[in-house]
Design a protein around this motif. Structure first.
Motif, short mmCIF file in Angstrom:
data_model
loop_
_atom_site.label_atom_id
_atom_site.label_comp_id
_atom_site.label_asym_id
_atom_site.label_seq_id
_atom_site.Cartn_x
_atom_site.Cartn_y
_atom_site.Cartn_z
N PRO A 102 -5.26 -8.18 -7.65
CA PRO A 102 -3.90 -7.97 -7.31
C PRO A 102 -2.97 -7.96 -8.65
O PRO A 102 -2.00 -7.71 -8.35
CB PRO A 102 -3.95 -9.56 -6.66
N ASN A 103 -3.57 -8.48 -9.72
CA ASN A 103 -2.86 -8.40 -11.02
C ASN A 103 -3.19 -7.24 -11.89
O ASN A 103 -2.78 -7.16 -13.04
CB ASN A 103 -3.03 -9.90 -11.74
N ALA A 104 -4.00 -6.20 -11.21
CA ALA A 104 -4.24 -5.27 -12.37
C ALA A 104 -3.28 -4.28 -12.35
O ALA A 104 -2.62 -3.93 -11.51
CB ALA A 104 -5.73 -4.60 -11.40
N GLU A 158 -11.05 12.66 -4.60
CA GLU A 158 -9.92 13.10 -4.08
C GLU A 158 -9.42 11.87 -3.44
O GLU A 158 -8.23 11.53 -3.63
CB GLU A 158 -9.76 14.26 -3.19
N LEU A 159 -9.85 11.13 -2.43
CA LEU A 159 -9.60 9.83 -1.80
C LEU A 159 -9.24 8.95 -2.90
O LEU A 159 -7.86 8.17 -2.43
CB LEU A 159 -10.47 9.61 -1.10
N ALA A 160 -10.00 8.77 -3.55
CA ALA A 160 -9.76 7.65 -4.64
C ALA A 160 -8.10 7.94 -5.78
O ALA A 160 -7.32 6.98 -5.62
CB ALA A 160 -10.69 7.43 -5.77
N THR A 161 -7.92 9.17 -5.90
CA THR A 161 -6.74 9.68 -6.64
C THR A 161 -5.57 9.44 -5.58
O THR A 161 -4.50 8.79 -6.15
CB THR A 161 -6.90 11.14 -7.05
N ARG A 162 -5.72 9.97 -4.52
CA ARG A 162 -4.48 9.76 -3.36
C ARG A 162 -4.30 8.34 -3.19
O ARG A 162 -3.14 7.81 -3.05
CB ARG A 162 -4.88 10.40 -2.17
N LEU A 163 -5.27 7.44 -2.97
CA LEU A 163 -5.14 6.10 -2.84
C LEU A 163 -4.47 5.32 -4.00
O LEU A 163 -3.69 4.49 -3.64
CB LEU A 163 -6.39 5.28 -2.44
N LEU A 164 -4.96 5.52 -5.08
CA LEU A 164 -4.20 4.87 -6.14
C LEU A 164 -2.65 5.19 -6.41
O LEU A 164 -1.94 4.41 -6.57
CB LEU A 164 -4.89 5.36 -7.60
N ALA A 165 -2.41 6.55 -5.97
CA ALA A 165 -0.83 6.99 -5.89
C ALA A 165 -0.05 6.12 -4.96
O ALA A 165 1.10 5.96 -5.30
CB ALA A 165 -1.06 8.32 -5.75
N ARG A 166 -0.80 5.79 -3.99
CA ARG A 166 -0.05 5.12 -2.65
C ARG A 166 0.05 3.69 -3.26
O ARG A 166 1.15 2.91 -2.90
CB ARG A 166 -0.63 5.25 -1.43
N TYR A 168 0.00 2.27 -6.26
CA TYR A 168 0.93 1.99 -7.09
C TYR A 168 2.17 2.76 -7.05
O TYR A 168 3.04 2.13 -8.04
CB TYR A 168 0.35 2.16 -8.56
N ASP A 169 2.55 3.28 -6.24
CA ASP A 169 3.83 3.95 -5.93
C ASP A 169 4.81 2.92 -5.18
O ASP A 169 5.88 2.75 -5.45
CB ASP A 169 3.99 5.08 -5.14
N GLU A 170 4.15 2.09 -4.11
CA GLU A 170 5.22 1.36 -3.33
C GLU A 170 5.79 0.13 -4.10
O GLU A 170 6.81 -0.23 -3.79
CB GLU A 170 4.26 0.86 -2.17
N GLY A 171 5.14 -0.42 -4.94
CA GLY A 171 5.78 -1.52 -5.73
C GLY A 171 6.84 -1.00 -6.69
O GLY A 171 7.68 -1.77 -6.78
N GLY A 174 4.47 -1.72 -11.60
CA GLY A 174 3.33 -1.75 -12.08
C GLY A 174 2.29 -2.57 -11.64
O GLY A 174 0.99 -2.44 -11.89
N LYS A 175 2.69 -3.10 -10.42
CA LYS A 175 1.78 -4.00 -9.64
C LYS A 175 1.20 -3.35 -8.54
O LYS A 175 1.81 -2.51 -7.98
CB LYS A 175 2.20 -5.40 -9.49
N PRO A 176 -0.11 -3.43 -8.08
CA PRO A 176 -0.42 -2.98 -6.66
C PRO A 176 0.28 -3.31 -5.56
O PRO A 176 0.87 -4.35 -5.68
CB PRO A 176 -1.94 -3.36 -6.58
N SER A 177 0.30 -2.58 -4.53
CA SER A 177 1.29 -2.92 -3.65
C SER A 177 0.72 -4.04 -2.73
O SER A 177 -0.90 -3.96 -2.13
CB SER A 177 1.30 -1.76 -2.51
N LYS A 178 1.12 -5.19 -2.34
CA LYS A 178 0.54 -6.37 -1.79
C LYS A 178 0.27 -5.98 -0.37
O LYS A 178 -0.74 -6.41 0.55
CB LYS A 178 1.52 -7.31 -1.65
#
Length: 193
Positions: A102-104, A158-166, A168-171, A174-178
């Motif tokens: 959560p704090n990564a 490819e799934l890992a790349t797209r997931l990370l974009a989502r 970390y984009d929504e917040g 710089g924090k992951p989307s809760k």
């Protein structure tokens, strides 16, 4: 209410199957055994998927779109080969989310998730560690097994790349989307990879 199945089950051009696992085309630059789909014009942000009617829409877009809804289901009726890839994708996304703390920050999460995606020691259908061997047929021979492993590796990256974009984009901070991380404890069908 039943779980959501893949729209790719109704594809008029049946995909190549290894066992009964489909090798559907992907929108990716990562090398693998299937031909890549074209990227949308104009280009979309990494955190967005093209419209489902678009020729650029692929099964990985669908995995990310249906992940949160399907994660709540303990039962899932496989209605076609694309559903087998959908199930695998949901399990893999779940594994990726469990690696993100959560704090990564983006860098730490990318390292963890990329290491998981690049790991070559993962189970394929027919292996004893595969979660649902009764629903998946093993590859016919060693060559088919290697093609399936290459394809699944391509899907994972490819799934890992797209997931990370989502995530970390929504917040935007710089924090992951809760909202995404709230699904880390859920197990689709009570199973995981």
């Amino acid at each position: 209410m039943p779980a959501y199945n893949s729209i790719f089950n109704e594809d008029p051009n049946p995909p190549r199957l290894v066992g009964n696992f489909p090798l559907l085309p992907l929108r990716t630059k990562i090398r693998g055994p299937v031909y890549p789909l074209p990227f949308p014009e104009p280009p979309l942000p990494a955190s967005e998927s093209p419209d489902p009617d678009s020729g650029s829409y692929d099964i990985l877009d669908e995995v990310l779109a249906l992940f949160r809804a399907n994660t709540f289901f303990r039962n899932f009726e496989i209605q076609g080969p694309a559903d087998r890839l959908l199930v695998y994708g949901i399990w893999f996304v779940s594994d990726c989310l469990s690696k993100i703390k959560p704090n990564a920050n983006v860098r730490e999460a990318t390292k963890e998730v990329t290491n998981l995606a690049l790991d070559t020691h993962f189970a394929i259908p027919g292996d004893p560690a595969w979660p649902l061997n009764q629903m998946y047929e093993p590859p016919r021979d060693r060559q088919d097994g290697e093609i399936l492993r290459q394809y699944m590796s391509q899907v994972r990256q490819e799934l890992a790349t797209r997931l990370l974009a989502r995530v970390y984009d929504e917040g935007g901070d710089g924090k992951p989307s809760k909202w995404w991380l709230s699904f880390t404890k859920r197990k689709f069908m009570g199973k995981g990879l």
